[in-house]
Design a protein around this motif. Structure first.
Motif, PDB file in Angstrom:
ATOM      1  N   VAL A  19       0.902  -1.064  -0.015  1.00 47.61           N
ATOM      2  CA  VAL A  19      -0.114   0.144  -0.036  1.00 47.61           C
ATOM      3  C   VAL A  19       0.966   1.160  -0.005  1.00 47.61           C
ATOM      4  N   PHE A  20       2.041   1.299   0.781  1.00 45.21           N
ATOM      5  CA  PHE A  20       2.636   2.565   0.936  1.00 45.21           C
ATOM      6  C   PHE A  20       3.675   2.413  -0.219  1.00 45.21           C
ATOM      7  N   ALA A  21       3.900   1.371  -0.697  1.00 46.51           N
ATOM      8  CA  ALA A  21       4.978   1.387  -1.837  1.00 46.51           C
ATOM      9  C   ALA A  21       4.081   2.130  -3.038  1.00 46.51           C
ATOM     10  N   SER A  22       2.699   1.529  -3.264  1.00 50.09           N
ATOM     11  CA  SER A  22       2.002   2.135  -4.136  1.00 50.09           C
ATOM     12  C   SER A  22       1.951   3.857  -4.123  1.00 50.09           C
ATOM     13  N   LEU A  23       1.681   4.065  -2.782  1.00 48.54           N
ATOM     14  CA  LEU A  23       1.575   5.728  -2.518  1.00 48.54           C
ATOM     15  C   LEU A  23       2.749   6.304  -3.214  1.00 48.54           C
ATOM     16  N   GLY A  24       3.893   5.838  -2.925  1.00 47.17           N
ATOM     17  CA  GLY A  24       5.032   6.127  -3.244  1.00 47.17           C
ATOM     18  C   GLY A  24       5.171   6.358  -4.804  1.00 47.17           C
ATOM     19  N   CYS A  25       4.835   5.335  -5.588  1.00 45.53           N
ATOM     20  CA  CYS A  25       4.720   5.196  -6.846  1.00 45.53           C
ATOM     21  C   CYS A  25       3.745   6.582  -7.499  1.00 45.53           C
ATOM     22  N   ALA A  26       2.596   6.808  -6.731  1.00 50.81           N
ATOM     23  CA  ALA A  26       1.819   7.857  -7.305  1.00 50.81           C
ATOM     24  C   ALA A  26       2.161   9.180  -6.820  1.00 50.81           C
ATOM     25  N   ILE A  27       3.033   9.264  -5.445  1.00 54.27           N
ATOM     26  CA  ILE A  27       3.889  10.467  -5.329  1.00 54.27           C
ATOM     27  C   ILE A  27       4.861  10.895  -6.281  1.00 54.27           C
ATOM     28  N   GLU A  28       5.646  10.053  -6.848  1.00 51.85           N
ATOM     29  CA  GLU A  28       6.459  10.126  -7.866  1.00 51.85           C
ATOM     30  C   GLU A  28       5.992  10.638  -9.128  1.00 51.85           C
ATOM     31  N   ARG A  40       7.790  22.979  -7.229  1.00 49.37           N
ATOM     32  CA  ARG A  40       8.688  22.002  -6.770  1.00 49.37           C
ATOM     33  C   ARG A  40       8.000  21.203  -5.730  1.00 49.37           C
ATOM     34  N   ALA A  41       7.861  19.995  -5.990  1.00 48.20           N
ATOM     35  CA  ALA A  41       7.067  18.969  -4.876  1.00 48.20           C
ATOM     36  C   ALA A  41       8.206  18.429  -3.725  1.00 48.20           C
ATOM     37  N   ALA A  42       7.950  18.763  -2.380  1.00 48.84           N
ATOM     38  CA  ALA A  42       8.547  17.889  -1.402  1.00 48.84           C
ATOM     39  C   ALA A  42       7.835  16.923  -0.624  1.00 48.84           C
ATOM     40  N   PRO A  43       7.740  15.687  -0.809  1.00 50.57           N
ATOM     41  CA  PRO A  43       7.050  14.917  -0.121  1.00 50.57           C
ATOM     42  C   PRO A  43       8.022  14.561   1.201  1.00 50.57           C
ATOM     43  N   SER A  44       6.998  14.137   2.204  1.00 51.43           N
ATOM     44  CA  SER A  44       7.530  13.729   3.454  1.00 51.43           C
ATOM     45  C   SER A  44       6.370  12.929   4.091  1.00 51.43           C
ATOM     46  N   TYR A  45       6.770  11.749   4.831  1.00 52.64           N
ATOM     47  CA  TYR A  45       6.029  10.975   5.534  1.00 52.64           C
ATOM     48  C   TYR A  45       5.222  11.459   6.746  1.00 52.64           C
ATOM     49  N   ALA A  46       4.056  11.284   7.045  1.00 56.05           N
ATOM     50  CA  ALA A  46       3.265  12.079   8.187  1.00 56.05           C
ATOM     51  C   ALA A  46       2.885  11.202   8.973  1.00 56.05           C
ATOM     52  N   PRO A  47       3.434  10.523  10.142  1.00 56.27           N
ATOM     53  CA  PRO A  47       2.992   9.360  10.789  1.00 56.27           C
ATOM     54  C   PRO A  47       1.876   9.452  11.577  1.00 56.27           C
ATOM     55  N   GLY A  51       0.075   9.031   6.151  1.00 59.30           N
ATOM     56  CA  GLY A  51       0.103   9.264   4.782  1.00 59.30           C
ATOM     57  C   GLY A  51       1.300   9.960   4.440  1.00 59.30           C
ATOM     58  N   ILE A  52       1.327  10.511   3.195  1.00 60.23           N
ATOM     59  CA  ILE A  52       2.551  11.264   2.621  1.00 60.23           C
ATOM     60  C   ILE A  52       2.061  12.726   2.494  1.00 60.23           C
ATOM     61  N   GLN A  53       2.697  13.763   2.941  1.00 63.14           N
ATOM     62  CA  GLN A  53       2.307  15.016   2.937  1.00 63.14           C
ATOM     63  C   GLN A  53       3.279  15.741   1.732  1.00 63.14           C
ATOM     64  N   VAL A  54       2.639  16.710   0.867  1.00 64.19           N
ATOM     65  CA  VAL A  54       3.403  17.041  -0.138  1.00 64.19           C
ATOM     66  C   VAL A  54       3.403  18.275  -0.103  1.00 64.19           C
ATOM     67  N   ALA A 211       7.487   3.677   1.106  1.00 62.38           N
ATOM     68  CA  ALA A 211       6.842   4.614   0.012  1.00 62.38           C
ATOM     69  C   ALA A 211       8.064   5.040  -0.605  1.00 62.38           C
ATOM     70  N   GLU A 212       9.296   5.476   0.102  1.00 63.49           N
ATOM     71  CA  GLU A 212      10.436   5.745  -0.853  1.00 63.49           C
ATOM     72  C   GLU A 212      10.957   4.730  -1.999  1.00 63.49           C
ATOM     73  N   ALA A 213      10.640   3.468  -1.576  1.00 62.25           N
ATOM     74  CA  ALA A 213      10.926   2.221  -2.203  1.00 62.25           C
ATOM     75  C   ALA A 213      10.054   2.509  -3.604  1.00 62.25           C
ATOM     76  N   GLY A 214       8.773   2.820  -3.527  1.00 62.50           N
ATOM     77  CA  GLY A 214       7.841   2.972  -4.354  1.00 62.50           C
ATOM     78  C   GLY A 214       8.041   4.131  -5.412  1.00 62.50           C
ATOM     79  N   ARG A 215       8.468   5.254  -4.845  1.00 59.06           N
ATOM     80  CA  ARG A 215       8.942   6.479  -5.567  1.00 59.06           C
ATOM     81  C   ARG A 215      10.273   5.869  -6.546  1.00 59.06           C
ATOM     82  N   CYS A 216      11.315   5.241  -5.880  1.00 62.36           N
ATOM     83  CA  CYS A 216      12.348   4.860  -6.727  1.00 62.36           C
ATOM     84  C   CYS A 216      11.875   3.831  -7.892  1.00 62.36           C
ATOM     85  N   CYS A 217      10.994   3.036  -7.528  1.00 65.73           N
ATOM     86  CA  CYS A 217      10.513   1.782  -8.487  1.00 65.73           C
ATOM     87  C   CYS A 217       9.865   2.835  -9.591  1.00 65.73           C
ATOM     88  N   GLN A 218       9.092   3.870  -9.156  1.00 68.07           N
ATOM     89  CA  GLN A 218       8.388   4.387 -10.182  1.00 68.07           C
ATOM     90  C   GLN A 218       9.146   5.235 -11.365  1.00 68.07           C
TER      91      GLN A 218
END
Length: 285
Positions: A19-28, A40-47, A51-54, A211-218
């Motif tokens: 789920v979080f890897a998929s969110l990372g893909c969408a964020i990328e 300029r988009a700056a994502p960060s995880y919001a514990p 979720g992920i704040q951009v 989520a970061e792994a998802g971003r890299c994957c995307q």
């Protein structure tokens, strides 16, 4: 960006890793699109929100090959033609696939791919023997054009090279055609036709790193698409805990969790699975 708890996959993804890897893909995708539109988009995880704040700020617009690849990227579940990828393109893929706390491991040698195939077959065998996994998979397959159009999600049958059938027929014969030996043979042929395998490994086993792994994957997937390469997930080695531990030992990653696995190569374009429009996934106060 928040996960939708009603769409989790309890059998294959009990801890919401994917789920979080998929969110990372969408964020990328969002990061690349923002750049093209002068932000300029700056994502960060919001514990607290899980979720992920951009955060967005104005920046000079810059349209990139990765942005242009967004509408064309797809997971192509087909045989590829076995051609090797030129070294200069492998370097571009490596640059795209590494990130903050995430390392991409690239395997292009034949013996390496055979080694990875053994973990793929072990994971796939465990999943096809799991009744809960099989039922969950079946529930996400869209066998007919009508099913695909009505839900606009899941895996459209023709996207994996299978014929479109009336939904009730597809569901009826699924258990007869979805067999362990048949699936293992399919994956053996597909992996052996590929040019290489990419494995994404994060430093910590936590949602922010997933989520970061998802971003890299995307980014890897978008760069591959820009280079006219196809790709597809082969995540079975990381989805079955017992196999995942063995796979991590093979990779030599000292107890870290391998996040995602993709094969890549040159191959055909297949029909795409439909996705819901943006307005259907926006929450309004």
């Amino acid at each position: 960006m928040l996960p939708d708890p009603g769409r989790g996959l309890r059998a294959v993804d009990p801890d919401d890793h994917h789920v979080f890897a998929s969110l990372g893909c969408a964020i990328e995708n969002m990061v690349q699109a923002a750049r093209a539109f002068g932000l300029r988009a700056a994502p960060s995880y919001a514990p607290d929100a899980r979720g992920i704040q951009v955060e967005l700020e104005a920046a000079p617009p810059e349209r990139t090959d990765l942005f242009d690849a967004i509408p064309h990227r797809q997971s192509t579940r087909a045989h590829y033609d076995g051609r090797p990828v030129p070294p200069e393109h492998l370097r571009l893929l490596e640059a795209a696939g590494n990130g903050d706390g995430v390392r991409m491991l690239l395997f292009t040698e034949r013996q390496q791919r055979e080694d990875i195939l053994s973990y793929l077959v072990a994971g796939n065998s465990a999943q096809t023997d799991d009744a809960a996994f099989v039922e969950e998979l079946k529930s996400w397959i869209r066998f007919s054009y009508g099913d695909a159009l009505s839900t606009r999600d899941g895996l459209f049958s023709k996207s994996s090279g299978n014929p479109a059938l009336p939904g009730w027929i597809g569901r009826l014969i699924f258990s007869q055609v979805f067999t362990k030996d048949g699936e293992n043979s399919k994956y053996e042929n597909q992996l052996r036709s590929s040019a290489g395998v990419a494995v994404f490994v994060s430093d910590k086993d936590e949602p922010a790193y997933w989520a970061e792994a998802g971003r890299c994957c995307q980014r890897f997937a978008l760069q591959a698409t820009a280079l006219q390469l196809r790709h597809a997930f082969i995540n079975q080695p990381v989805e079955v805990p017992a196999v995942r531990g063995q796979f991590a030992s093979y990779l030599g990653i000292r107890g870290r969790r391998p996040d995602l696995v993709m094969r890549f190569g040159y191959g055909p374009e297949l029909p795409k699975s439909l996705r819901r429009p943006v307005e259907n996934v926006i929450l309004r106060a």
